[in-house]
Write an enzyme that holds these catalytic residues in place. Structure first.
Site, PDB file in Angstrom:
ATOM      1  N   LYS A 116     -13.000 -79.881  29.515  1.00  0.00           N
ATOM      2  CA  LYS A 116     -14.294 -79.296  29.144  1.00  0.00           C
ATOM      3  C   LYS A 116     -15.180 -79.261  30.371  1.00  0.00           C
ATOM      4  CE  LYS A 116     -16.211 -77.761  25.304  1.00  0.00           C
ATOM      5  NZ  LYS A 116     -15.549 -77.218  24.098  1.00  0.00           N
TER       6      LYS A 116
HETATM    7  P1  NAD Z   1     -23.258 -70.343  20.340  1.00  0.00           P
HETATM    8  O1  NAD Z   1     -24.091 -70.637  21.538  1.00  0.00           O
HETATM    9  O2  NAD Z   1     -22.647 -69.003  20.178  1.00  0.00           O
HETATM   10  O3  NAD Z   1     -24.108 -70.640  19.005  1.00  0.00           O
HETATM   11  C1  NAD Z   1     -24.740 -71.865  18.769  1.00  0.00           C
HETATM   12  C2  NAD Z   1     -25.625 -71.719  17.525  1.00  0.00           C
HETATM   13  O4  NAD Z   1     -26.214 -72.994  17.225  1.00  0.00           O
HETATM   14  C3  NAD Z   1     -26.789 -70.753  17.710  1.00  0.00           C
HETATM   15  O5  NAD Z   1     -27.085 -70.138  16.476  1.00  0.00           O
HETATM   16  C4  NAD Z   1     -27.938 -71.690  18.114  1.00  0.00           C
HETATM   17  O6  NAD Z   1     -29.210 -71.140  17.778  1.00  0.00           O
HETATM   18  C5  NAD Z   1     -27.630 -72.901  17.264  1.00  0.00           C
HETATM   19  N1  NAD Z   1     -28.129 -74.158  17.837  1.00  0.00           N
HETATM   20  C6  NAD Z   1     -27.989 -74.572  19.117  1.00  0.00           C
HETATM   21  N2  NAD Z   1     -28.572 -75.790  19.266  1.00  0.00           N
HETATM   22  C7  NAD Z   1     -29.016 -76.139  18.046  1.00  0.00           C
HETATM   23  C8  NAD Z   1     -29.702 -77.287  17.539  1.00  0.00           C
HETATM   24  N3  NAD Z   1     -30.023 -78.300  18.336  1.00  0.00           N
HETATM   25  N4  NAD Z   1     -30.023 -77.310  16.213  1.00  0.00           N
HETATM   26  C9  NAD Z   1     -29.700 -76.282  15.404  1.00  0.00           C
HETATM   27  N5  NAD Z   1     -29.064 -75.166  15.822  1.00  0.00           N
HETATM   28  C10 NAD Z   1     -28.740 -75.110  17.133  1.00  0.00           C
HETATM   29  O7  NAD Z   1     -22.155 -71.500  20.327  1.00  0.00           O
HETATM   30  P2  NAD Z   1     -20.765 -71.483  19.554  1.00  0.00           P
HETATM   31  O8  NAD Z   1     -19.711 -71.013  20.478  1.00  0.00           O
HETATM   32  O9  NAD Z   1     -20.951 -70.869  18.213  1.00  0.00           O
HETATM   33  O10 NAD Z   1     -20.510 -73.063  19.397  1.00  0.00           O
HETATM   34  C11 NAD Z   1     -21.080 -73.810  18.328  1.00  0.00           C
HETATM   35  C12 NAD Z   1     -20.314 -75.105  18.168  1.00  0.00           C
HETATM   36  O11 NAD Z   1     -18.941 -74.816  17.907  1.00  0.00           O
HETATM   37  C13 NAD Z   1     -20.298 -76.030  19.389  1.00  0.00           C
HETATM   38  O12 NAD Z   1     -20.232 -77.379  18.931  1.00  0.00           O
HETATM   39  C14 NAD Z   1     -19.008 -75.660  20.077  1.00  0.00           C
HETATM   40  O13 NAD Z   1     -18.535 -76.693  20.925  1.00  0.00           O
HETATM   41  C15 NAD Z   1     -18.116 -75.456  18.872  1.00  0.00           C
HETATM   42  N6  NAD Z   1     -16.916 -74.627  19.091  1.00  0.00           N
HETATM   43  C16 NAD Z   1     -16.989 -73.368  19.581  1.00  0.00           C
HETATM   44  C17 NAD Z   1     -15.827 -72.618  19.722  1.00  0.00           C
HETATM   45  C18 NAD Z   1     -15.846 -71.185  20.194  1.00  0.00           C
HETATM   46  O14 NAD Z   1     -14.761 -70.579  20.214  1.00  0.00           O
HETATM   47  N7  NAD Z   1     -16.970 -70.616  20.539  1.00  0.00           N
HETATM   48  C19 NAD Z   1     -14.587 -73.182  19.393  1.00  0.00           C
HETATM   49  C20 NAD Z   1     -14.547 -74.466  18.873  1.00  0.00           C
HETATM   50  C21 NAD Z   1     -15.722 -75.180  18.727  1.00  0.00           C
END
Ligand code: NAD
Length: 426
Positions: A116
């Site tokens: 990561k």
């Molecule tokens: P992203 O940046 O596309 O979206 C994040 C979302 O969460 C947004 O709507 C943002 O407004 C909201 N957010 C951010 N901080 C926040 C807070 N403190 N309180 C409430 N809402 C908040 O990110 P993503 O890629 O959707 O990732 C979200 C989660 O999923 C993370 O934990 C990431 O590690 C995990 N994840 C992502 C992927 C991927 O393929 N993108 C895969 C596995 C896990």
């Protein structure tokens, strides 16, 4: 929350994602009776890199950003994991996320280890040019550590296909030829996989489909609350809506919207795209992010960030199934409370593994130079997610443990087997 509560060392400890990860790791290792030599090697990351990234800002001044890349484990293949841009990135967070990638890849049986990366920055305050320069310099600092056989980054919070295209280009410029397998989550036109953008949300849908069968629910009878509306939450909510689920709540960083009769998800996402927030979306009740977590629903899907469900609010969670789209949304202390409430947990290292699964497909396609149709990608993703869900549920039943512990045990057992077979180079 008062300042005294914020400064409480128990809270700080509970909210350290690395400690939460280690608590689960230790419990699973103990139940597996893991050999002490394997335990000693597997509990620590393989390598941690810290870099200082000078960036020429639009003002003409140089600003220096701090970045990390943690490579947690290589026993099963190259390190794999996203890169996160956020003001509150810490080494402990990156270390926890890297370890979760190791366990996640093992749960879904893809031949990668865990890695990561993170850069401490506020992308909302940066221009596109500043983001590009920062990304390229960060990638240049990582040149000797990443690569298709070594460590393959992908997007995470606040990074996207564009970020991956810049990293691929920077790496390729130094290698003197195009190396598209150095990252996944690229634009399809540059060698990305069809279906990668939707993969994490789609994988989440597939495991929720399996979980509701255990409760004899059909999608229209199932109320889902989704926290977050980015790649995972936004796309997850759209796919759940399209599959007939009643999505009753959705949020962004500023707050959430709630309607017990179901939200018009395409309209809400369009509003979000146009106004960059859900704040003014009409015809719904506006709630805070913490209120959203406590609404009455069948499935709660936290898809935003870590530490959303803690010992302090876990008792008020009002769902039957917790489907963890985000990484680490639940602290280790909250696990016991959810377990005592009888909530069925689809742990993060299973629930959001659709992303890394299609990242693996993308890496395979890059190395073959042959690209699959989206139907093929989605069908293979479904096979992996359904099989992994059943593996974890069966493991939990056979060993009489909760599903999170089962997922950790299954993963640790697979990594331990490979480490033992390879031997420890000591
Ligand atoms: P992203 O940046 O596309 O979206 C994040 C979302 O969460 C947004 O709507 C943002 O407004 C909201 N957010 C951010 N901080 C926040 C807070 N403190 N309180 C409430 N809402 C908040 O990110 P993503 O890629 O959707 O990732 C979200 C989660 O999923 C993370 O934990 C990431 O590690 C995990 N994840 C992502 C992927 C991927 O393929 N993108 C895969 C596995 C896990």
């Amino acid at each position: 929350m008062t300042k005294a509560m914020m400064d409480d060392p128990r809270r700080i400890r509970e909210e350290n994602p690395f400690e939460s990860m280690m608590e689960r790791f230790d419990r699973a290792a103990q139940l597996l009776n893991l050999n002490p030599d394997l335990y000693a090697v597997m509990r620590v990351p393989n390598r941690e890199l810290k870099v200082y990234i000078p960036v020429r800002m639009d003002s003409g001044r140089i600003e220096v950003f701090e970045g990390y890349r943690v490579q947690h484990n290589f026993a099963r293949g190259p390190a794999k994991g996203g890169i996160r841009y956020a003001p509150d990135v810490t080494i402990d967070e990156v270390r926890a996320l890297a370890a979760w990638m190791t366990w996640k890849c093992a749960v879904v049986n893809v031949p990668f280890g865990g890695g990561k990366g993170g850069v401490v920055c506020d992308p909302a305050q940066m221009s596109l040019g500043e983001l590009e320069r920062m990304t390229r310099r960060y990638a240049a600092e990582l040149i000797d550590f990443i690569g298709p056989e070594r460590d393959v980054p992908a997007p995470d919070m606040n990074t996207n296909e564009q970020t991956m295209a810049w990293i691929m280009d920077t790496y390729s410029m130094h290698a003197r030829h195009t190396v598209n397998a150095v990252v996944t989550g690229k634009p399809v036109e540059l060698g990305g996989s069809r279906g990668r953008r939707e993969a994490t949300g789609r994988g989440l849908l597939f495991v929720i489909n399996e979980a509701i069968k255990k409760f004899k629910l059909s999608p229209p009878q199932t109320r889902v609350a989704v926290q977050g509306s980015g790649n995972v939450g936004g796309i997850g909510a759209r796919l759940l809506h399209e599959a007939g689920y009643k999505v009753v709540a959705l949020s962004d960083i500023f707050g959430g919207i709630y309607n017990p009769d179901g939200i018009d998800i395409p309209a809400a996402l369009k509003h979000l795209q146009q106004t960059r927030s859900l704040q003014e979306f009409p015809g719904v009740k506006h709630v805070s992010n913490s209120e959203l977590l406590e609404v009455e629903c069948d499935v709660l899907a936290p898809c935003a960030t870590e530490n959303q469900i803690r010992s302090e609010n876990a008792g008020r969670i009002n769902c039957r199934i917790l489907a963890e789209g985000a990484n680490g949304p639940t602290t280790a202390n909250a696990d016991k409370i959810l377990h005592n409430k009888g909530i069925f947990v689809i742990p993060d290292i299973l629930a959001n593994a659709g992303g890394v699964t299609v990242s693996y497909f993308e890496w395979v396609q890059n190395r073959m130079g042959y690209f699959w149709k989206e139907d093929v990608v989605n069908e293979r993703l479904s096979d992996v997610m359904v099989a992994s869900f059943n593996d974890v549920v069966k493991y939990a039943e056979n060993h009489n443990v909760d599903t999170r512990t089962a997922a950790y045990m299954l993963a640790i057992d697979r990594v331990a087997y490979d480490t033992r077979m390879r031997g420890i180079y000591a």
